[in-house]
Design an enzyme around this catalytic site. Structure first.
Site, short mmCIF file in Angstrom:
data_model
loop_
_atom_site.label_atom_id
_atom_site.label_comp_id
_atom_site.label_asym_id
_atom_site.label_seq_id
_atom_site.Cartn_x
_atom_site.Cartn_y
_atom_site.Cartn_z
N GLU A 1 15.09 35.33 42.67
CA GLU A 1 16.33 36.13 42.61
C GLU A 1 15.87 37.58 42.58
O GLU A 1 15.24 38.01 41.62
CB GLU A 1 17.14 35.75 41.36
CG GLU A 1 18.55 36.32 41.36
CD GLU A 1 18.62 37.61 40.56
OE1 GLU A 1 18.59 38.68 41.21
OE2 GLU A 1 18.71 37.55 39.34
N CYS B 1 21.38 42.26 37.16
CA CYS B 1 21.27 41.98 38.60
C CYS B 1 22.64 41.90 39.24
O CYS B 1 22.75 41.97 40.47
CB CYS B 1 20.49 40.70 38.83
SG CYS B 1 20.92 39.34 37.75
#
Length: 500
Positions: A260, A297
């Site tokens: 990720e 994020c």
């Protein structure tokens, strides 16, 4: 108390070299530096453990996951104190993150006990079928083997030593080798102690978990290149993740890299909703943008608006709210430096107007707000790159076609958001098929910070949001990353896996 050593298959191992953490306040702590040799030792122990743990019952693995959760909770005060010291995050945030970490361990334990994740299938034999008979075939998901996990800088608990990747791998039946993050080695040390205690309490093979702290790039490379490692979980920067991804692909036996890597999480502000609620939307964006110093994020770094007075009111509201936000301590000096560089890059880009500038230095971050046109954004790929921190960019589109062009030119994202009301439905329907191809999660009238740990969550997306668009690093579906389907044809029941 901190051990300050590596945990390798049940043993606390020291090395000749040591490094120190960089606390926000208080004295630094010393930790042993990892080596590729320790990675080899941990991987070999994990392979031995897999011969037992990979074939253990779902009930025993669930008991182990719950025991880890119990042991983490028992160290709650120590974890919070160390987390505040190392990262500067407030107590409330760390307590909440601990709750999320133990909650997902317990959720995964409950999930695997049900057995649905195994996706068991059965085709009965058809011996009389013409022109050819069909054999009996059963299918089930099976664990893949030892997994390497890289701790994340921005989540010292939920995405690190016992975070989502580790919990998912252990739930699947895969031993784990963790590369601890140097931003919070003290927190990682305490969590490793908790896992070690759970291993002893449950009588699990000690090789099921190892953690290696510190070390140079060679340690990370050894984790992804070791022939006994069968998959990698990673949360971090695009550059670092891509380098490790390439190493995984270049192995003699390529393995999956579940990375990720980053996202700007654009919000599309549709006109009727902005006209009705522009002021509150601006305030909400400011709150989401600066939450945790913007070190999420899912931080919504871009707001795409239509030109006009209504959007100007939204932007003004966001600007005023951001102006009231004071400086926040960032997780590391390196993250703060990267934020300052990203701010300077955006500010210096042609066609970008500065709406709010503040003053920050060293490890501090204050909010920044910029604006550009959709035409300039489309002409400059750098404006679509993530700046990790409390920085927002307003992209002003002339009309629907230009906003659609912005959506079509997005790279892969973790999230995309539609702020809309009923009067915006027709245009939202036009945007939705585009956004479905760009992101793993699409929101309406909310802000993407805050990722629910549940069955339906997808925390991933097309590259560069993640390296595997078919996977998620959050939620029960994340367990499937560390499984593979196996068919069993005409095997006698006496040797079939118990779950079949």
């Amino acid at each position: 108390m901190l051990v300050g050593k590596h945990l390798i298959a049940g043993e606390w191992v020291d090395t000749d070299d040591h490094f120190e953490n960089t606390p926000v306040s208080g004295a630094a702590d010393s930790f042993a530096v990892g080596t590729p040799e320790l990675v080899d030792r941990a991987a070999r122990a994990a392979e031995e453990a897999f011969k037992e743990y990979g074939y253990s019952s779902r009930e025993s693995r669930a008991k182990f996951l719950n025991a880890i959760a119990d042991e983490i909770d028992a160290r709650g005060e120590d974890l919070t104190a160390m987390g505040v010291k190392e990262t500067g995050l407030p107590e409330a945030r760390l307590n909440g993150e601990r709750g999320r970490t133990v909650g997902q361990l317990r959720l995964f334990a409950e999930h695997i006990e049900k057995g649905d994740y195994l996706d068991r299938r059965f085709d009965e034999a058809l011996p009389d079928r013409a022109p050819l008979p069909r054999p009996e075939i059963r299918m089930m998901q099976r664990p893949i083997g030892p997994v390497a996990v890289f701790g994340a800088s921005n989540f010292p608990l939920a995405f690190s030593t016992a975070g989502g990747d580790t919990a998912a791998a252990l739930a699947a039946g895969c031993p784990v080798v963790v590369k601890g993050h140097s931003a919070h080695p003290g927190v990682s040390d305490i969590v490793a102690q908790a896992i070690h205690a759970a291993i002893e309490k449950c009588g699990v093979h000690a090789g099921v978990f190892s953690q290696i702290q510190g070390g140079n790039r060679a340690v990370g490379q050894a984790c992804v290149q070791h022939p006994l490692i069968k998959a990698v979980g990673f949360t971090g920067s695009l550059a670092g993740g891509r380098a490790l991804f390439d190493l995984c692909a270049a192995r003699p036996e390529p393995i999956p890299f579940f990375g990720e890597l980053g996202s700007v999480n654009p919000m599309f502000m549709l006109p009727n909703q902005v006209a009705a609620n522009g002021e509150s939307l601006g305030q909400g964006w400011a709150g989401s943008l600066t939450m945790g110093a913007g070190q999420f994020c899912t931080n919504p770094g871009i707001a795409v608006v239509f030109e006009g007075a209504e959007s100007e009111a939204f932007v003004k509201s966001a600007q005023e709210a951001l102006d009231k936000v004071g400086g926040q301590t960032m997780l590391t000096d390196g993250i703060a430096s990267a934020f300052h560089s990203g701010r300077d890059r955006v500010a210096a880009t042609k066609g970008v107007q500065t709406l709010l500038t503040t003053s920050c230095d060293a490890r501090n971050a204050t909010p920044y707000l910029f604006q550009t046109t959709a035409a300039e954004w489309l002409a400059n790929e750098e404006l679509g790159e993530e700046v990790f921190g409390p920085l927002g960019l307003v992209v002003v589109a002339k009309d629907e076609d230009e906003m659609v062009a912005v959506a079509e030119n997005l790279v892969g994202q973790l999230t995309c958001t539609l702020h809309m009301n009923d009067a915006d439905t027709a245009f939202a329907r036009r945007l939705l098929p585009i956004l479905e191809r760009k992101a793993g999660r699409i929101l309406a009238n909310g802000f993407p910070t805050g990722v629910e740990v549940c069955d339906t969550m997808v925390h991933g997306g097309p590259y560069p949001a993640s390296t595997n668009f078919g996977a998620t690093s959050v939620g029960t579906l994340s367990i499937r990353r560390f499984l593979r389907p196996v068919s069993y044809q005409n095997l006698p029941e006496s040797i079939l896996p118990a779950d079949l």
